[in-house]
Design a protein around this motif. Structure first.
Motif, PDB file in Angstrom:
ATOM      1  N   GLU A 143       0.863  -1.181   0.000  1.00  0.00           N
ATOM      2  CA  GLU A 143       0.000   0.000   0.000  1.00  0.00           C
ATOM      3  C   GLU A 143       0.900   1.231   0.000  1.00  0.00           C
ATOM      4  OE1 GLU A 143      -4.099   1.602   2.038  1.00  0.00           O
ATOM      5  OE2 GLU A 143      -3.188  -0.271   2.675  1.00  0.00           O
ATOM      6  N   LEU A 144       1.172   1.766  -1.167  1.00  0.00           N
ATOM      7  CA  LEU A 144       2.150   2.828  -1.322  1.00  0.00           C
ATOM      8  C   LEU A 144       1.609   4.168  -0.825  1.00  0.00           C
ATOM      9  CD1 LEU A 144       3.451   1.963  -4.901  1.00  0.00           C
ATOM     10  CD2 LEU A 144       4.140   0.973  -2.703  1.00  0.00           C
ATOM     11  N   THR A 145       2.513   4.982  -0.273  1.00  0.00           N
ATOM     12  CA  THR A 145       2.151   6.329   0.168  1.00  0.00           C
ATOM     13  C   THR A 145       3.248   7.284  -0.276  1.00  0.00           C
ATOM     14  OG1 THR A 145       3.240   6.059   2.316  1.00  0.00           O
ATOM     15  CG2 THR A 145       0.908   5.477   2.191  1.00  0.00           C
ATOM     16  N   ILE A 146       2.845   8.488  -0.662  1.00  0.00           N
ATOM     17  CA  ILE A 146       3.782   9.551  -1.019  1.00  0.00           C
ATOM     18  C   ILE A 146       3.432  10.745  -0.141  1.00  0.00           C
ATOM     19  CG2 ILE A 146       4.675  11.020  -2.850  1.00  0.00           C
ATOM     20  CD1 ILE A 146       3.775   8.933  -4.862  1.00  0.00           C
ATOM     21  N   ALA A 147       4.359  11.109   0.749  1.00  0.00           N
ATOM     22  CA  ALA A 147       4.065  12.111   1.766  1.00  0.00           C
ATOM     23  C   ALA A 147       4.355  13.515   1.274  1.00  0.00           C
ATOM     24  CB  ALA A 147       4.877  11.822   3.024  1.00  0.00           C
ATOM     25  N   GLY A 148       3.429  14.424   1.571  1.00  0.00           N
ATOM     26  CA  GLY A 148       3.623  15.848   1.378  1.00  0.00           C
ATOM     27  C   GLY A 148       3.561  16.537   2.722  1.00  0.00           C
ATOM     28  N   ARG A 149       3.418  17.851   2.706  1.00  0.00           N
ATOM     29  CA  ARG A 149       3.388  18.576   3.975  1.00  0.00           C
ATOM     30  C   ARG A 149       1.996  18.528   4.596  1.00  0.00           C
ATOM     31  NH1 ARG A 149       2.814  24.010   5.482  1.00  0.00           N
ATOM     32  NH2 ARG A 149       2.466  24.632   3.332  1.00  0.00           N
ATOM     33  N   TYR A 150       0.959  18.671   3.781  1.00  0.00           N
ATOM     34  CA  TYR A 150      -0.407  18.670   4.285  1.00  0.00           C
ATOM     35  C   TYR A 150      -1.090  17.313   4.131  1.00  0.00           C
ATOM     36  CZ  TYR A 150      -0.037  23.780   4.103  1.00  0.00           C
ATOM     37  OH  TYR A 150       0.343  25.078   4.270  1.00  0.00           O
ATOM     38  N   MET A 151      -0.678  16.543   3.122  1.00  0.00           N
ATOM     39  CA  MET A 151      -1.390  15.317   2.786  1.00  0.00           C
ATOM     40  C   MET A 151      -0.417  14.177   2.532  1.00  0.00           C
ATOM     41  SD  MET A 151      -4.073  16.913   0.018  1.00  0.00           S
ATOM     42  CE  MET A 151      -5.253  15.597   0.138  1.00  0.00           C
ATOM     43  N   VAL A 152      -0.924  12.966   2.675  1.00  0.00           N
ATOM     44  CA  VAL A 152      -0.222  11.763   2.249  1.00  0.00           C
ATOM     45  C   VAL A 152      -1.065  11.137   1.143  1.00  0.00           C
ATOM     46  CG1 VAL A 152       0.636   9.500   2.910  1.00  0.00           C
ATOM     47  CG2 VAL A 152       0.818  11.405   4.516  1.00  0.00           C
ATOM     48  N   TYR A 153      -0.498  11.059  -0.050  1.00  0.00           N
ATOM     49  CA  TYR A 153      -1.235  10.530  -1.201  1.00  0.00           C
ATOM     50  C   TYR A 153      -1.037   9.029  -1.292  1.00  0.00           C
ATOM     51  CZ  TYR A 153      -2.573   9.791  -6.095  1.00  0.00           C
ATOM     52  OH  TYR A 153      -3.157   9.324  -7.247  1.00  0.00           O
ATOM     53  N   VAL A 190      -5.209  13.456   5.345  1.00  0.00           N
ATOM     54  CA  VAL A 190      -4.868  14.826   5.724  1.00  0.00           C
ATOM     55  C   VAL A 190      -4.079  14.772   7.025  1.00  0.00           C
ATOM     56  CG1 VAL A 190      -5.766  17.095   6.302  1.00  0.00           C
ATOM     57  CG2 VAL A 190      -6.933  15.693   4.586  1.00  0.00           C
ATOM     58  N   ARG A 191      -2.897  15.373   7.038  1.00  0.00           N
ATOM     59  CA  ARG A 191      -1.980  15.278   8.173  1.00  0.00           C
ATOM     60  C   ARG A 191      -2.312  16.297   9.258  1.00  0.00           C
ATOM     61  NH1 ARG A 191       4.023  14.410   5.939  1.00  0.00           N
ATOM     62  NH2 ARG A 191       4.138  13.555   8.035  1.00  0.00           N
ATOM     63  N   THR A 192      -1.762  16.083  10.432  1.00  0.00           N
ATOM     64  CA  THR A 192      -1.939  17.023  11.539  1.00  0.00           C
ATOM     65  C   THR A 192      -1.401  18.399  11.171  1.00  0.00           C
ATOM     66  OG1 THR A 192      -1.609  15.153  13.050  1.00  0.00           O
ATOM     67  CG2 THR A 192      -1.496  17.356  14.000  1.00  0.00           C
ATOM     68  N   ALA A 193      -0.338  18.425  10.346  1.00  0.00           N
ATOM     69  CA  ALA A 193       0.261  19.691   9.931  1.00  0.00           C
ATOM     70  C   ALA A 193      -0.679  20.535   9.086  1.00  0.00           C
ATOM     71  CB  ALA A 193       1.541  19.418   9.153  1.00  0.00           C
ATOM     72  N   ASP A 201      -4.347  25.341  -0.711  1.00  0.00           N
ATOM     73  CA  ASP A 201      -3.134  24.649  -0.257  1.00  0.00           C
ATOM     74  C   ASP A 201      -3.166  23.181  -0.666  1.00  0.00           C
ATOM     75  OD1 ASP A 201      -2.112  26.938   0.990  1.00  0.00           O
ATOM     76  OD2 ASP A 201      -3.247  26.531   2.825  1.00  0.00           O
ATOM     77  N   PHE A 202      -4.317  22.551  -0.501  1.00  0.00           N
ATOM     78  CA  PHE A 202      -4.437  21.131  -0.854  1.00  0.00           C
ATOM     79  C   PHE A 202      -4.314  20.928  -2.371  1.00  0.00           C
ATOM     80  CE2 PHE A 202      -6.990  21.115   3.182  1.00  0.00           C
ATOM     81  CZ  PHE A 202      -6.079  20.365   3.918  1.00  0.00           C
ATOM     82  N   GLU A 203      -4.929  21.789  -3.135  1.00  0.00           N
ATOM     83  CA  GLU A 203      -4.864  21.643  -4.590  1.00  0.00           C
ATOM     84  C   GLU A 203      -3.430  21.818  -5.089  1.00  0.00           C
ATOM     85  OE1 GLU A 203      -7.642  24.568  -5.869  1.00  0.00           O
ATOM     86  OE2 GLU A 203      -9.387  23.210  -5.780  1.00  0.00           O
ATOM     87  N   ARG A 204      -2.706  22.793  -4.529  1.00  0.00           N
ATOM     88  CA  ARG A 204      -1.319  23.006  -4.934  1.00  0.00           C
ATOM     89  C   ARG A 204      -0.458  21.797  -4.573  1.00  0.00           C
ATOM     90  NH1 ARG A 204      -0.313  27.366  -2.226  1.00  0.00           N
ATOM     91  NH2 ARG A 204       0.606  26.309  -0.441  1.00  0.00           N
ATOM     92  N   GLU A 205      -0.673  21.253  -3.377  1.00  0.00           N
ATOM     93  CA  GLU A 205       0.148  20.120  -2.961  1.00  0.00           C
ATOM     94  C   GLU A 205      -0.186  18.860  -3.757  1.00  0.00           C
ATOM     95  OE1 GLU A 205       1.950  19.599   0.904  1.00  0.00           O
ATOM     96  OE2 GLU A 205       0.517  17.988   1.251  1.00  0.00           O
ATOM     97  N   LEU A 206      -1.440  18.673  -4.107  1.00  0.00           N
ATOM     98  CA  LEU A 206      -1.799  17.498  -4.905  1.00  0.00           C
ATOM     99  C   LEU A 206      -1.069  17.491  -6.240  1.00  0.00           C
ATOM    100  CD1 LEU A 206      -5.628  16.863  -4.356  1.00  0.00           C
ATOM    101  CD2 LEU A 206      -3.740  15.293  -3.903  1.00  0.00           C
ATOM    102  N   LEU A 209       2.320  16.161  -5.554  1.00  0.00           N
ATOM    103  CA  LEU A 209       2.299  14.725  -5.286  1.00  0.00           C
ATOM    104  C   LEU A 209       2.031  13.928  -6.557  1.00  0.00           C
ATOM    105  CD1 LEU A 209       0.366  14.709  -1.882  1.00  0.00           C
ATOM    106  CD2 LEU A 209       2.828  14.488  -2.255  1.00  0.00           C
ATOM    107  N   PHE A 210       1.176  14.462  -7.431  1.00  0.00           N
ATOM    108  CA  PHE A 210       0.902  13.767  -8.701  1.00  0.00           C
ATOM    109  C   PHE A 210       2.178  13.686  -9.547  1.00  0.00           C
ATOM    110  CE2 PHE A 210      -3.815  15.184  -8.584  1.00  0.00           C
ATOM    111  CZ  PHE A 210      -4.108  14.103  -7.773  1.00  0.00           C
ATOM    112  N   LYS A 211       2.982  14.736  -9.546  1.00  0.00           N
ATOM    113  CA  LYS A 211       4.235  14.706 -10.316  1.00  0.00           C
ATOM    114  C   LYS A 211       5.182  13.646  -9.764  1.00  0.00           C
ATOM    115  CE  LYS A 211       4.133  19.531 -11.843  1.00  0.00           C
ATOM    116  NZ  LYS A 211       4.789  20.871 -11.768  1.00  0.00           N
ATOM    117  N   LEU A 212       5.248  13.539  -8.428  1.00  0.00           N
ATOM    118  CA  LEU A 212       6.092  12.501  -7.825  1.00  0.00           C
ATOM    119  C   LEU A 212       5.599  11.114  -8.216  1.00  0.00           C
ATOM    120  CD1 LEU A 212       6.718  13.857  -4.204  1.00  0.00           C
ATOM    121  CD2 LEU A 212       8.260  13.941  -6.165  1.00  0.00           C
TER     122      LEU A 212
END
Length: 624
Positions: A143-153, A190-193, A201-206, A209-212
Motif C-alpha cells: 500500500e504505497l504512500t507519497i508524503a507531502g506537507r499537508y497530505m499523504v497521497y 490529511v496530516r496534523t500539519a 493549499d491542498f490543490e497546490r500540494e496534490l 504529489l501527482f508529479k512525484l
C-alpha cells in the motif's frame, strides 16, 4: 507549543534536533548569528542522527521480486536488492480487484490464500515501513504512500481521511475543504500539519504529489527488479515536513547545500514558509550554541536524574525496555512531609521525564515503567494522567495500559528506525553486550585447575612460565603469595608469571617449562642493581613510608616514596624476587618523562618495562 528545528551537517553525518518551548516564554530570537543564550526557554525534545551510507530507508519504494512464500506465516520474503530480504505480511498485500485474507481469518468467498496471491519470481512494488533492525529485514507494504506537507497521497487507496490528532471542529472543517478534490483514482490522508490549511493549499500540494507519482510510474516501467524506484526525502526535509504546524517557528541550518534543499522544498510546497529557514553562520557550532551536544552525550547513560533528587534507570533488553523509578536523595519537603506525598511527587516528575527520554532516545517496542508503589488510587490515576498527557506531544504511535497496583505501566511505542543509542554505540567486545564479565578471582580459580592438570601431565618439568593478565596473576601472588605457595607445595613444581595489561582477561598460556634455573632466568624481568623509571601508583600496604610501582604486574616497593603517588622517579633495585622487588630512589626527587627516558628503551625479552643496569650482579635470593 513553539517549536524550532536545528540541522547540523558534517562530512560524515547529519544531526537534527527538535526544540520545544519549555515552561515560560521562549527566549530564542529570530536572528542568524548566535545570541548569548539562544536555547533559553527551549528544551531538546527529539534528536535524529543519520550517517552517510546508513541512512534510513523508511518510505523508499522498491521494485522487488518474490523470493519465498511462507503459508504458515502468511508472509512472503521479497528481494529488494538489500543484504536481507524484506518481510511482506499478508495484511500489507494490495492487488487490484483482489481481497486478501486478514491475519488468518479470511473466510469470505473472494479471499485467497497468500500462495495464490504471490508466486516466487513475481515482481511487486513495495514500500519500506520499518527499517531493518538487528537480525530482521525491512518490513514492507504494497500500500504505497507519497508524503507531502499537508497530505499523504495513496495511489492504491480510496477516499480522504483526516488525522485524529486534530480536534473535532478542525477535522470537520478540513473534510469540507477537501471534499470533491480530484485524487485521480487514489486516496489521501490529511496530516496534523494541515491545521488551518485552505483548499488552495491542498490543490497546490496534490499537483506536487501527482508529479512525484508520475516519476515513480516511469521508473517502475524502466527499471529491472530488484531496484530502488523512489527515495524518501533526506532527514532534514523529513523532520521539517513532519513537524510543521502553526507552532513551527523556524529551521536553522549550518550547511549551505542543506539550506538550499529546505528552501527549495518549501518553495514548491509552501512558499510562505521559505523565510522561516535560516542559514547559521556564527563561529560557535550550531548544536553547541543551543546546548544540544551535552544532551547527545548524556543519552547513552542508564541513569537520568529528576529535578527533586530522584532518578530513572533505563535498561534495554532483547524483548522490551524497562524504566525503573527511584526516590534517590529526595526525602520530601517540610516537617509534615509524608511518604505517600514524597513517592507521588517523584512519580509525577518521572512520568514526564519518561516520555522525554522515549522521544529523545527513540525507544520503541514494549516498554515497562516501574513507578514507586503508591497506596492511594487517586495518586496512581494522577501519575497515569500525567504520563498520557505528556505522550500527546509524541508524534510516534503509542498505546498505554492502566497502572497496576504494583505501580507498573505497560506500554508500546512504534519502532520504525534505529534509535540514537543503536546508531552511536556497538556491543562491548569484551562482554558481548551482557554488561558483566567474569571476575579476576573466578578466572584465577579456573586457571589454577588448568595449571594443576598441566603440571600433572608434565612430570619431567620442574618449573613453568605462565602467561596471563597481571590482574589475574595478582590473585596468585597477592596477599603474601599464599595461594601460589600452597599450589607449589601441593604440586611440587615452581610457577612464574609474565604478561601485560594488554592481554585479555581470560588469556592463558604456558610459554616455557624446564628446570627451575632455566625458567627463573627467563621469568624474572630484572636484576639487582638495575635502574628503572617507575611511577608510584599507591602507598605500600604494610610500610607507611614506602610507595608501590607496578610494571606489567611486577611489584616494586620503593622506600620513602609514600608521598610521591602519581609521580615518576628513577630507582635502583636492591632485592629482586619472582613477583616483587624492593628499590630505593636514586636521588629522592620525581623526574619528568621525556623521549630519552629509559622507559622507552628496548625491553628485555619484550616483556617488561625499561631498565638500565649499573653493574652486573648475580640475582639476589628468591623472594615470593
Amino acid at each position: 507549543m513553539k517549536k524550532q528545528v536545528l540541522v547540523s551537517v558534517s562530512r560524515s553525518e547529519t544531526r537534527v534536533a527538535l526544540l520545544e518551548a519549555a515552561t515560560g516564554k521562549p527566549g530564542a530570537k529570530r536572528r542568524t548569528s548566535a545570541p548569548v543564550d539562544p536555547s533559553r526557554g527551549y528544551r531538546v525534545a527529539e534528536l535524529y542522527l543519520e550517517r552517510r551510507g546508513a541512512r534510513s530507508i523508511v518510505g523508499n519504494i522498491y521494485k522487488g521480486v518474490v523470493d519465498n512464500v511462507l503459508v504458515g506465516l502468511e508472509a512472503a520474503f521479497i528481494d529488494i536488492g538489500l543484504d536481507k530480504n524484506g518481510f511482506l505480511h499478508v495484511d500489507e498485500i494490495v492487488l487490484p480487484g483482489v481481497e486478501a485474507p486478514r491475519r488468518g481469518r479470511g473466510t469470505g468467498k473472494d479471499t485467497q490464500d497468500i500462495s495464490e496471491l504471490l508466486k516466487p519470481g513475481q515482481e511487486v512494488i513495495v514500500q519500506v515501513v520499518k527499517d531493518p533492525l538487528k537480525t530482521k529485514g525491512a518490513r514492507l507494504s504494497m500500500e504505497l504512500t507519497i508524503a507531502g506537507r499537508y497530505m499523504v497521497y495513496t495511489p492504491t487507496g480510496e477516499g480522504i481521511g483526516v488525522s485524529r490528532r486534530l480536534d473535532d471542529k478542525e477535522r470537520e472543517r478540513l473534510r469540507r475543504e477537501t471534499s470533491g478534490l480530484d485524487l485521480r483514482g487514489g486516496g489521501a490522508i490529511v496530516r496534523t500539519a494541515a491545521h488551518g490549511a485552505t483548499r488552495a493549499d491542498f490543490e497546490r500540494e496534490l499537483q506536487y504529489l501527482f508529479k512525484l507519482h508520475e516519476v515513480l510510474d516511469r521508473r517502475v516501467a524502466e527499471s529491472k527488479a530488484p531496484a530502488l524506484v523512489f527515495q524518501e526525502a533526506d532527514l532534514a526535509v523529513r523532520v521539517v515536513r513532519d513537524v510543521y504546524s502553526e507552532h513551527f517557528e523556524r529551521a536553522i541550518v549550518d550547511d549551505a547545500e542543506q539550506f538550499h534543499r529546505l528552501t527549495s522544498f518549501f518553495s514548491r510546497t509552501a512558499p510562505e514558509l521559505v523565510d522561516r529557514v535560516e542559514l547559521y553562520e556564527a563561529p560557535v557550532p550550531l548544536l553547541d550554541a543551543y546546548k544540544v551536544t551535552p544532551v547527545i552525550e548524556g543519552m547513552i547513560g542508564r541513569r537520568v536524574d529528576l529535578p527533586s533528587g530522584g532518578y530513572l534507570m533505563i535498561d534495554y533488553a532483547e524483548a522490551l525496555t524497562v524504566i525503573d523509578v527511584n526516590t534517590g536523595s529526595f526525602i520530601g519537603r517540610g516537617k509534615g512531609a509524608r511518604l505517600e506525598d514524597t513517592i507521588t511527587k517523584t512519580n509525577l516528575e518521572a512520568a514526564e521525564e519518561v516520555v522525554n527520554q522515549l522521544r529523545l532516545r527513540d525507544i520503541g517496542g514494549i516498554i515497562v515503567i516501574d513507578f514507586i508503589d503508591m497506596a492511594r488510587a487517586r495518586n496512581r490515576d494522577a501519575v497515569l494522567k500525567t504520563l498520557r498527557k505528556s505522550l500527546d506531544e509524541d508524534r510516534t504511535k503509542t498505546f498505554t495500559a492502566d497502572i497496576s497496583k504494583l505501580g507498573l505501566v505497560e506500554m508500546t511505542r512504534q519502532n520504525v528506525t534505529e534509535g540514537i543509542r543503536e546508531i552511536m554505540t556497538r556491543p562491548c567486545p569484551t562482554c558481548n553486550g551482557d554488561g558483566v564479565i567474569r571476575s579476576e578471582e573466578t578466572i584465577a580459580i579456573e586457571f589454577e585447575r588448568r595449571v594443576r592438570e598441566h603440571a600433572a601431565a608434565n612430570p619431567a618439568s620442574e618449573a613453568f612460565l605462565l602467561q596471563m593478565n597481571p590482574r589475574v596473576s595478582a590473585e596468585f601472588t597477592g596477599h603474601g603469595g599464599h595461594v601460589l605457595h600452597e599450589l607449589e607445595e601441593q604440586t611440587g613444581k615452581r610457577f612464574y608469571f609474565e604478561g601485560s595489561e594488554g592481554l585479555a582477561m581470560d588469556h592463558f598460556a604456558v610459554t616455557f617449562e624446564g628446570t627451575s634455573a632455566e625458567v627463573l632466568d627467563r621469568a624474572v624481568p630484572f636484576r639487582s642493581g638495575d635502574e628503572l623509571l617507575v611511577e608510584i601508583v599507591e602507598p605500600h600496604m604494610y610500610d607507611p613510608d614506602a610507595g608501590v610501582a607496578k610494571i606489567d604486574g611486577y611489584i616494586i616497593s620503593v622506600r620513602g616514596a609514600a608521598r610521591l603517588v602519581g609521580e615518576k622517579l628513577m630507582v635502583r633495585l636492591d632485592e629482586v624476587g619472582r613477583t616483587a622487588a624492593s628499590a630505593a630512589p636514586l636521588d629522592g626527587t620525581p623526574v619528568e618523562e621525556s623521549d630519552d627516558d629509559v622507559q622507552s628503551a628496548p625491553r628485555r625479552r619484550g616483556r617488561r618495562g625499561g631498565r638500565r643496569r649499573s653493574a652486573e650482579k648475580e640475582p639476589a635470593p628468591e623472594k615470593a
